[in-house]
Design a protein around this motif. Structure first.
Motif, PDB file in Angstrom:
ATOM      1  N   UNK A 101       0.808  -1.221   0.000  1.00 22.58           N
ATOM      2  CA  UNK A 101       0.000   0.000   0.000  1.00 22.58           C
ATOM      3  C   UNK A 101       0.840   1.271   0.000  1.00 22.58           C
ATOM      4  N   UNK A 102       2.146   1.130  -0.173  1.00 21.93           N
ATOM      5  CA  UNK A 102       3.027   2.307  -0.168  1.00 21.93           C
ATOM      6  C   UNK A 102       2.543   3.340  -1.184  1.00 21.93           C
ATOM      7  N   UNK A 103       2.681   4.605  -0.848  1.00 20.82           N
ATOM      8  CA  UNK A 103       2.219   5.671  -1.727  1.00 20.82           C
ATOM      9  C   UNK A 103       3.181   5.950  -2.869  1.00 20.82           C
ATOM     10  N   UNK A 104       4.385   5.428  -2.771  1.00 21.89           N
ATOM     11  CA  UNK A 104       5.332   5.483  -3.895  1.00 21.89           C
ATOM     12  C   UNK A 104       5.500   4.082  -4.453  1.00 21.89           C
ATOM     13  N   UNK A 105       5.355   3.955  -5.754  1.00 18.21           N
ATOM     14  CA  UNK A 105       5.415   2.635  -6.384  1.00 18.21           C
ATOM     15  C   UNK A 105       6.750   1.947  -6.141  1.00 18.21           C
ATOM     16  N   UNK A 164       9.678   6.268   7.545  1.00 18.70           N
ATOM     17  CA  UNK A 164       8.761   6.049   8.655  1.00 18.70           C
ATOM     18  C   UNK A 164       7.335   6.126   8.123  1.00 18.70           C
ATOM     19  N   UNK A 165       6.508   5.187   8.567  1.00 16.27           N
ATOM     20  CA  UNK A 165       5.133   5.088   8.069  1.00 16.27           C
ATOM     21  C   UNK A 165       4.189   5.027   9.264  1.00 16.27           C
ATOM     22  N   UNK A 166       3.298   6.000   9.339  1.00 21.50           N
ATOM     23  CA  UNK A 166       2.279   6.019  10.390  1.00 21.50           C
ATOM     24  C   UNK A 166       0.979   5.476   9.801  1.00 21.50           C
ATOM     25  N   UNK A 167       0.400   4.504  10.474  1.00 21.30           N
ATOM     26  CA  UNK A 167      -0.828   3.868   9.996  1.00 21.30           C
ATOM     27  C   UNK A 167      -1.966   4.105  10.975  1.00 21.30           C
ATOM     28  N   UNK A 168      -3.153   4.373  10.431  1.00 28.08           N
ATOM     29  CA  UNK A 168      -4.355   4.483  11.252  1.00 28.08           C
ATOM     30  C   UNK A 168      -5.540   4.081  10.390  1.00 28.08           C
ATOM     31  N   UNK A 169      -6.700   3.852  10.993  1.00 35.36           N
ATOM     32  CA  UNK A 169      -7.873   3.499  10.195  1.00 35.36           C
ATOM     33  C   UNK A 169      -8.272   4.578   9.195  1.00 35.36           C
ATOM     34  N   UNK A 170      -7.753   5.798   9.352  1.00 33.14           N
ATOM     35  CA  UNK A 170      -8.073   6.880   8.420  1.00 33.14           C
ATOM     36  C   UNK A 170      -6.996   7.082   7.364  1.00 33.14           C
ATOM     37  N   UNK A 171      -6.052   6.161   7.255  1.00 38.87           N
ATOM     38  CA  UNK A 171      -5.056   6.278   6.201  1.00 38.87           C
ATOM     39  C   UNK A 171      -3.638   6.107   6.683  1.00 38.87           C
TER      40      UNK A 171
END
Length: 325
Positions: A101-105, A164-171
């Motif tokens: 699901x990374x925002x960069x391919x 660093x990747x922050x994850x939450x139910x909102x994205x």
């Protein structure tokens, strides 16, 4: 929620954050900054990225907190979700696999690790292609990053510089800028903070934030301050930026805070002498009332000085100590 997010993402004066108390990532972009991708609910730059996925069961709370300079305040809009027992995972390192699901391919085959420092619905992760860092992180599977086995984690993280990747139910919020070395300065713009002392408190947010019992902020909008530019430098008070936040505050502030601010405005502007009987008796109530006085000061209300002298006269150093509780 979707329209609030869409509008706010268009303004480079706004900052966004996903995190918990002590583990947080922040995103913002500069006007004129090169954008690699953008749409109504996401933006990717060379420094960071954010994607927001609106949901229906979200409680939105707009609120203000005091700044310790004795004259200004901070604006925030928290998107909150009920905290559940199911959301509380063990606070240990876990490999999550390739970050599809990374925002960069170019990052979708990088390995994502949950650092085990998030609380409730929010997770702080690290993503890397570095084989040595992957090996080291895998050796910590099921362990705390504060364990003896993880004593070299900070040094290896500085070497490998994972995203660093922050994850939450909102994205999700991704930060690509480098982590500063000890005694170094956080880079301007998007960055992350990982503060062990704060993490171990078990809190999801600061004590000064009026988040209802049982809820957790899982995304926060920090609207452009009427007092400061995006780098935090003081500037002349901006009525335009204050009005932009007040439009959100009028819609999403808690009802009792609406009532307190209204009472203060009406009582002070009527020319009434300071009255202790109308002053709130709760900490949050006093904060709301003091912000109302500070805003009236900017409106040049002649009567506000007497009220501020009695109710908003805490020295800056004591104020800062109070706010840190």
């Amino acid at each position: 929620m979707k329209e609030v997010v869409r509008q706010a993402l268009l303004d480079p004066r706004n900052t966004w954050s996903i995190g918990t108390f002590g583990a947080i990532g922040e995103f913002r972009w500069d006007a004129g900054e090169e954008t690699l991708h953008t749409d109504a609910l996401s933006r990717v730059t060379k420094r960071a990225a954010i994607r927001i996925t609106p949901a229906d069961d979200i409680k939105i709370i707009a609120f203000e907190t005091l700044a310790a300079d004795g004259k200004s305040w901070h604006n925030d809009v928290a998107f909150c979700m009920k905290r559940t027992a199911e959301a509380d995972k063990p606070h240990v390192v876990r490999e999550l696999g390739p970050d599809r699901d990374a925002l960069r391919e170019d990052q979708r085959d990088a390995i994502l690790f949950d650092l085990g420092v998030g609380i409730g619905h929010v997770h702080m992760c690290a993503r890397t292609h570095d084989p040595d860092h992957i090996k080291f992180m895998r050796s910590l599977e099921g362990l705390s990053i504060f364990s003896e086995q993880a004593r070299h984690l900070h040094a290896d993280t500085l070497r490998a510089q994972p995203h660093r990747v922050m994850l939450s139910p909102l994205g999700r919020l991704e930060v690509y800028q480098e982590i500063p070395h000890p005694n170094g300065k956080s880079p301007e713009g998007p960055h992350t903070h990982l503060i062990a002392k704060s993490i171990t408190s078990g809190r999801t947010h600061a004590a000064t934030d009026p988040i209802p019992e049982g809820y957790q902020p899982i995304l926060t909008l920090h609207p452009g301050s009427p007092w400061r530019d995006v780098l935090g430098h003081e500037q002349p008070f901006s009525d335009e930026k204050d009005a932009a936040f007040l439009a959100l505050w009028n819609q999403y502030a808690l009802p009792d805070e609406h009532a307190i601010a209204k009472t203060v405005r009406e009582t002070v502007t009527a020319g009434t002498a300071p009255r202790p009987d109308v002053w709130p008796d709760t900490r949050r109530g006093r904060t709301t009332a003091r912000v109302a006085l500070r805003r009236l000061t900017q409106k040049r209300d002649a009567n506000v000085a007497a009220w501020a002298s009695q109710f908003d006269n805490i020295p800056a150093d004591q104020d800062a100590e109070l706010l840190a509780e």
